[in-house]
Scaffold this motif. Structure first.
Motif, PDB file in Angstrom:
ATOM      1  N   VAL A 220       7.274   7.933  -6.463  1.00  0.00           N
ATOM      2  CA  VAL A 220       7.253   7.181  -5.288  1.00  0.00           C
ATOM      3  C   VAL A 220       6.014   6.609  -4.830  1.00  0.00           C
ATOM      4  CG1 VAL A 220       7.577   7.756  -2.754  1.00  0.00           C
ATOM      5  CG2 VAL A 220       8.959   8.913  -4.439  1.00  0.00           C
ATOM      6  N   ALA A 221       4.713   7.089  -5.039  1.00  0.00           N
ATOM      7  CA  ALA A 221       3.709   6.342  -4.873  1.00  0.00           C
ATOM      8  C   ALA A 221       3.246   5.320  -5.741  1.00  0.00           C
ATOM      9  CB  ALA A 221       2.384   7.463  -5.134  1.00  0.00           C
ATOM     10  N   GLU A 222       3.745   5.253  -6.929  1.00  0.00           N
ATOM     11  CA  GLU A 222       3.559   4.091  -7.885  1.00  0.00           C
ATOM     12  C   GLU A 222       4.669   2.991  -7.488  1.00  0.00           C
ATOM     13  OE1 GLU A 222       2.451   6.295 -11.983  1.00  0.00           O
ATOM     14  OE2 GLU A 222       4.350   6.152 -11.437  1.00  0.00           O
ATOM     15  N   ILE A 223       5.724   3.492  -6.927  1.00  0.00           N
ATOM     16  CA  ILE A 223       6.722   2.255  -6.561  1.00  0.00           C
ATOM     17  C   ILE A 223       6.173   1.695  -5.134  1.00  0.00           C
ATOM     18  CG2 ILE A 223       9.065   1.972  -5.247  1.00  0.00           C
ATOM     19  CD1 ILE A 223       9.927   4.447  -7.213  1.00  0.00           C
ATOM     20  N   ILE A 224       5.696   2.373  -4.164  1.00  0.00           N
ATOM     21  CA  ILE A 224       4.951   1.787  -3.030  1.00  0.00           C
ATOM     22  C   ILE A 224       3.775   0.922  -3.348  1.00  0.00           C
ATOM     23  CG2 ILE A 224       3.861   2.452  -0.826  1.00  0.00           C
ATOM     24  CD1 ILE A 224       5.576   4.752  -0.705  1.00  0.00           C
ATOM     25  N   GLU A 225       2.910   1.222  -4.240  1.00  0.00           N
ATOM     26  CA  GLU A 225       1.874   0.649  -4.666  1.00  0.00           C
ATOM     27  C   GLU A 225       2.228  -0.685  -5.266  1.00  0.00           C
ATOM     28  OE1 GLU A 225      -2.039   1.455  -7.387  1.00  0.00           O
ATOM     29  OE2 GLU A 225      -0.210   1.594  -8.372  1.00  0.00           O
ATOM     30  N   HIS A 226       3.312  -0.901  -6.134  1.00  0.00           N
ATOM     31  CA  HIS A 226       3.976  -1.812  -6.785  1.00  0.00           C
ATOM     32  C   HIS A 226       4.444  -2.968  -5.920  1.00  0.00           C
ATOM     33  CE1 HIS A 226       5.585  -4.416 -10.015  1.00  0.00           C
ATOM     34  NE2 HIS A 226       6.610  -4.475  -9.466  1.00  0.00           N
ATOM     35  N   LEU A 227       5.564  -2.347  -4.885  1.00  0.00           N
ATOM     36  CA  LEU A 227       6.056  -3.057  -4.140  1.00  0.00           C
ATOM     37  C   LEU A 227       5.084  -3.884  -2.976  1.00  0.00           C
ATOM     38  CD1 LEU A 227       9.215  -1.202  -3.216  1.00  0.00           C
ATOM     39  CD2 LEU A 227       8.994  -2.970  -4.995  1.00  0.00           C
ATOM     40  N   SER A 228       3.932  -2.897  -2.797  1.00  0.00           N
ATOM     41  CA  SER A 228       3.006  -3.610  -1.567  1.00  0.00           C
ATOM     42  C   SER A 228       2.313  -4.537  -2.028  1.00  0.00           C
ATOM     43  CB  SER A 228       2.296  -2.429  -0.981  1.00  0.00           C
ATOM     44  OG  SER A 228       1.177  -1.795  -1.804  1.00  0.00           O
TER      45      SER A 228
END
Length: 281
Positions: A220-228
């Motif tokens: 989840v943290a990696e997804i948020i980092e990537h999308l942001s």
């Protein structure tokens, strides 16, 4: 806290579930459970309320999507290595992103309607992430601070539309009713590790999907980092983070939903969805 919305479609009211399972109305404190009410400050004020002081909701009302006026409904594809394998796909180097039309969003127990002529409608239990604080260029170490809470999502998919109607996956993901969301949003303080949640999906009482968020390719943290780093994530945006193995497309032979089928989804701590499937007339 378990926060939800109840009532007729388009007229839902905000509520919480108390420790006894009673539905408590929050209308005197917030207008709706949407992006404007998902800040840490607002959630802290709601958490400080005495549930017994809130009006109990009588009867068994319809439960709506747990977040109102969702901004972006984003989905991550092939995010479980064993699911990628069952579909014959390679492990992606970066999160695969597609969007689901907001008109697909329905309540967790609403009817799922297969579009006319559909023969390949499929099921997908997924962890939903609700953004509570604006996120732009965030690092994964700080990413979860931008989460308001978590919920169950059924990323219903029409595989023929998805794979054979040209264009991207959105066509097969955005049919009306293809985004059951809820039953409630559990605030992030109650989910200390979103990468340790068991998840299941049954069709007509038969277990189809069994998984755990710990086997995600991208956390989840990696997804948020990537999308942001691609665009700003706003309060009220929702991310569906991928599905474990056991979808109909991966079976031999492939097996898809039909009129009258019943799906039941559960993620540990986040509640249960149950939908009946109906073929559109």
């Amino acid at each position: 806290m378990k926060l939800l919305r109840y009532g007729a479609p388009g007229a839902e009211k905000p509520a919480m579930i108390d420790d006894s399972g009673t539905l408590r109305d929050l209308s005197d404190h917030i207008s709706d459970l949407d992006g404007s009410q998902l800040s840490d400050e607002t959630l802290a004020k709601l958490a400080a309320l005495d549930p017994a002081s809130l009006p109990a909701v009588e009867g068994s009302p319809r439960i709506g999507p747990c977040v109102g006026n969702i901004g972006k409904f984003m989905c991550i594809g092939l995010n479980y290595s064993d699911h990628a394998a069952e579909t014959g796909a390679s492990i992606p180097d970066h999160p695969i992103l597609f969007m689901k039309a907001n008109s697909a969003i329905v309540g967790p127990n609403d009817t799922v309607v297969m579009p006319r002529g559909s023969t390949k409608t499929d099921w997908e239990v997924e962890l939903g992430v609700v953004i509570g604080k604006t996120a732009k260029y965030v690092k994964k170490e700080d990413a979860l601070d931008h989460v308001a809470g978590y919920c169950v999502v059924n990323d219903v998919s029409e595989r023929h539309y998805q794979k054979h109607l040209s264009g991207n996956w959105t066509k097969g993901k955005s049919c009306d009713t293809f985004g059951p969301t809820g039953p409630w949003m559990v605030t992030r303080d109650e989910i200390p590790d979103p990468q340790a949640l068991d998840m299941t999906l049954d069709v007509n009482g038969k277990r189809m999907q069994t998984g755990n968020t710990g086997t995600m390719i991208f956390t989840v943290a990696e997804i948020i980092e990537h999308l942001s780093h691609l665009f700003t994530l706003h309060p009220g945006d929702v991310i569906a983070t991928g599905t474990p193995p056991g979808v109909g497309l991966g079976m031999k032979p492939p097996t898809f939903l039909k009129d009258g089928d019943v799906m039941e989804l559960n993620i540990a701590g986040l509640g249960t969805q149950k939908q009946t499937v109906k073929a559109d007339d």
